[in-house]
Scaffold this active site. Structure first.
Site, short mmCIF file in Angstrom:
data_model
loop_
_atom_site.label_atom_id
_atom_site.label_comp_id
_atom_site.label_asym_id
_atom_site.label_seq_id
_atom_site.Cartn_x
_atom_site.Cartn_y
_atom_site.Cartn_z
N ASP A 1 0.83 -1.21 0.00
CA ASP A 1 0.00 0.00 0.00
C ASP A 1 0.86 1.26 0.00
O ASP A 1 0.46 2.28 -0.54
CB ASP A 1 -0.94 -0.02 1.22
N GLU B 1 1.02 -12.63 5.06
CA GLU B 1 2.03 -12.02 4.17
C GLU B 1 3.35 -11.87 4.92
O GLU B 1 4.43 -12.15 4.39
CB GLU B 1 1.54 -10.66 3.68
C1 5RP Z 1 -3.00 -7.11 1.03
C2 5RP Z 1 -1.85 -6.21 0.72
C3 5RP Z 1 -1.68 -5.77 -0.69
O1 5RP Z 1 -0.40 -6.12 -1.11
C4 5RP Z 1 -1.84 -4.28 -0.75
O2 5RP Z 1 -3.10 -3.94 -0.21
C5 5RP Z 1 -1.73 -3.76 -2.18
O3 5RP Z 1 -2.81 -4.20 -2.94
P1 5RP Z 1 -2.99 -3.85 -4.48
O4 5RP Z 1 -1.95 -4.63 -5.21
O5 5RP Z 1 -4.40 -4.31 -4.78
O6 5RP Z 1 -2.83 -2.36 -4.64
O7 5RP Z 1 -1.07 -5.87 1.57
O8 5RP Z 1 -3.13 -7.36 2.40
#
Ligand code: 5RP
Length: 223
Positions: free
Chosen positions: A88, A107
């Site tokens: 994010d 993760e």
């Molecule tokens: C999920 C995460 C994702 O990696 C993060 O939210 C980014 O998502 P996106 O690739 O849809 O922008 O940490 O828990």
């Protein structure tokens, strides 16, 4: 290029990076989110060249299986060369905020095991200072109010993510307005609050390689 095209381009860059190292014994850690989904779809085109994957969420496991990619339990895997996942926010130290998709704990576990953590994101995720994106914290449900009060003491404004239950059966507090000075220290401080499972700061185990999709091409940052 729009944001989806940038995500797809950076997912392809991750494939190009790992492809020469893959053998029929390789097991790849796979993250969660829209950028990780592009990675999974592209990875499927190379199915014969690696053994399988470890998934960081039920959603990712399902998508991998739909492509016919074997999914392994992390406990049965001794070596994970790569973990590929989105973020994010990412800073130039390759510290991250993750958990927008509520998968932060698994993760973080898969990232801890992997030898190389490759973070893939579109260029909008690169920041000078982490914290504009509210920091996700996974919390044991009965501790929600206690943890929220402790997070307020740290200067944050926690907001309960209504209607979301993580793959581990827990809840998420999104912490707004946190001043993130030294990220590794804050990550540990929050993790030390009783009832916290983990938080979305990936600073003690940052990425090893950050690939960013921009309209000028792929930017590569390493530690
Ligand atoms: C999920 C995460 C994702 O990696 C993060 O939210 C980014 O998502 P996106 O690739 O849809 O922008 O940490 O828990």
């Amino acid at each position: 290029m729009n944001q989806d095209q940038l995500k797809q381009a950076v997912a392809q860059a991750a494939i190009d990076h790992i492809r020469p190292s893959l053998t029929d014994k390789s097991i790849i850690g796979v993250g969660t989110g829209s950028t990780a989904n592009y990675f999974i779809d592209l990875l499927a085109q190379h199915k014969g060249f690696f053994d399988g994957a470890v998934a960081s969420s039920e959603g990712t496991a399902e998508r991998l299986k739909k492509h016919g990619i074997p999914v392994y339990d992390l406990n049965s895997v001794s070596d994970l060369e790569f973990y590929v996942d989105g973020a994010d926010e990412a800073n130039d130290h390759l510290e991250l905020i993750k958990g927008g998709g509520a998968a932060l704990t698994r993760e973080k576990i898969v990232a801890a095991v992997a030898r190389t953590f490759i973070c893939i994101a579109d260029g909008s995720k690169r920041v000078e200072r982490l914290g504009a994106f509210p920091l996700p914290v996974e919390v044991i449900p009965m501790a929600r109010s206690h943890v929220a009060r402790e997070l307020v003491k740290l200067g944050g404004d926690p907001v309960y993510r209504e209607g979301v239950v993580t793959d581990n059966g827990n809840v998420i507090l999104d912490v707004h307005n946190l001043m993130i000075g030294f990220a590794p220290e804050l990550e540990q401080k929050i993790n030390n609050i009783v009832g916290v499972v983990t938080n979305g700061l990936f600073a003690n185990r940052p990425a090893d390689l950050l690939l960013l999709g921009t309209s000028q091409g792929i930017q590569t940052l390493t530690r």
